[in-house]
Motif scaffolding. Structure first.
Motif, short mmCIF file in Angstrom:
data_model
loop_
_atom_site.label_atom_id
_atom_site.label_comp_id
_atom_site.label_asym_id
_atom_site.label_seq_id
_atom_site.Cartn_x
_atom_site.Cartn_y
_atom_site.Cartn_z
N THR A 188 10.33 -10.77 -9.01
CA THR A 188 9.14 -10.98 -9.83
C THR A 188 9.47 -10.93 -11.31
O THR A 188 9.02 -11.77 -12.10
CB THR A 188 8.06 -9.94 -9.48
OG1 THR A 188 7.72 -10.06 -8.10
CG2 THR A 188 6.83 -10.12 -10.33
N LEU B 179 11.53 -7.32 -4.42
CA LEU B 179 10.25 -7.82 -4.92
C LEU B 179 10.12 -7.60 -6.43
O LEU B 179 9.75 -8.51 -7.18
CB LEU B 179 9.09 -7.15 -4.19
CG LEU B 179 7.68 -7.47 -4.70
CD1 LEU B 179 7.35 -8.94 -4.48
CD2 LEU B 179 6.67 -6.57 -4.04
N LEU C 209 4.84 -13.18 -9.41
CA LEU C 209 4.59 -12.31 -8.26
C LEU C 209 4.61 -13.10 -6.96
O LEU C 209 5.15 -12.62 -5.95
CB LEU C 209 3.25 -11.58 -8.43
CG LEU C 209 2.88 -10.59 -7.34
CD1 LEU C 209 3.93 -9.48 -7.24
CD2 LEU C 209 1.51 -10.01 -7.59
N CYS C 210 4.05 -14.30 -6.97
CA CYS C 210 4.09 -15.14 -5.77
C CYS C 210 5.53 -15.50 -5.39
O CYS C 210 5.92 -15.39 -4.23
CB CYS C 210 3.28 -16.42 -5.98
SG CYS C 210 1.51 -16.15 -6.04
N CYS D 84 10.10 -11.61 1.21
CA CYS D 84 9.82 -11.84 2.63
C CYS D 84 10.89 -12.67 3.31
O CYS D 84 11.12 -12.54 4.51
CB CYS D 84 8.46 -12.51 2.79
SG CYS D 84 7.08 -11.45 2.36
N ARG E 113 13.66 -4.25 0.23
CA ARG E 113 12.68 -5.32 0.04
C ARG E 113 11.78 -5.03 -1.17
O ARG E 113 11.41 -5.94 -1.90
CB ARG E 113 11.83 -5.51 1.29
CG ARG E 113 12.59 -5.82 2.55
CD ARG E 113 13.06 -7.25 2.57
NE ARG E 113 13.91 -7.51 3.72
CZ ARG E 113 13.58 -8.32 4.70
NH1 ARG E 113 12.44 -8.96 4.68
NH2 ARG E 113 14.42 -8.52 5.69
N THR F 158 7.32 -12.43 -4.07
CA THR F 158 6.90 -12.10 -2.71
C THR F 158 7.59 -13.00 -1.69
O THR F 158 8.03 -12.54 -0.64
CB THR F 158 5.37 -12.22 -2.59
OG1 THR F 158 4.76 -11.36 -3.55
CG2 THR F 158 4.89 -11.84 -1.20
#
Length: 184
Positions: A40, A36, A62-63, A70, A32, A66
């Motif tokens: 990103t 990420l 980054l959003c 997730c 994970r 993420t």
């Protein structure tokens, strides 16, 4: 007279012990973290072509990274790759944007890492040798596609007819389809 049957458990010695040997392992949560970083980087590199402020680009990247980390199950990582392609289509003025040389391998790595993240829970461990065949395949596909991308860039740098450019675009799309096609 009634007969009473007696049942008993007969054991011959101590209970057998089960031993399992595994090779080197890695924790599932590490996938994970890698996802990420990759997602990103992919989103940030794609959004940089828009000309927006770098702080906004990397914040949005980054959003998006993420969200993908997730929710690694399809279609979330595929939507990220689609978004990157759409951004390039909207912003691309040149016939070949060099940022594709970075986005093509990053997109493939995002999809493969998302697959592994979806199949290995964060609290689990996976054997390293389970990933090695997939890593070999990823390396070969990325080398071939990078060669095609460099050839497209070299050819489009000169004066090329639209038929040749269309054929090269078709090869690139075919390569992308091969990368995205699930192998389960």
């Amino acid at each position: 007279m009634s007969r009473l049957a007696r049942r008993g458990v007969v054991t011959a010695g101590p209970r057998p012990r089960l031993q399992v040997e595994t090779g080197r392992t890695f924790p599932g949560w590490s996938l994970r973290v890698v996802l990420l970083v990759l997602a990103t980087t992919f989103a940030g590199a794609a959004l940089q072509t828009t000309g927006l402020a770098p702080s906004f680009v990397w914040g949005a990247g980054l959003c998006l990274g993420t969200v993908v980390a997730c929710l690694p199950a399809p279609p979330v990582p595929h939507l990220l790759v689609l978004l990157g392609g759409l951004v390039l289509l909207m912003e691309g003025d040149a016939p070949f944007d060099p940022v594709v040389l970075a986005l093509l391998p990053l997109g493939h790595l995002v999809l493969r890492t998302a697959w592994w993240s979806d199949h290995v829970p964060p609290e689990a461990h996976a054997e390293l040798r389970a990933v090695v065949p997939d890593l070999r395949r990823v390396g070969v596909l990325q080398a071939v596609l990078l060669g095609v991308a460099l050839a497209v860039q070299a050819i489009t740098a000169g004066d090329v007819s639209s038929a040749v450019a269309t054929a090269l675009g078709g090869i690139a799309v075919l390569g992308l389809v091969l990368l995205v096609t699930p192998r389960d």
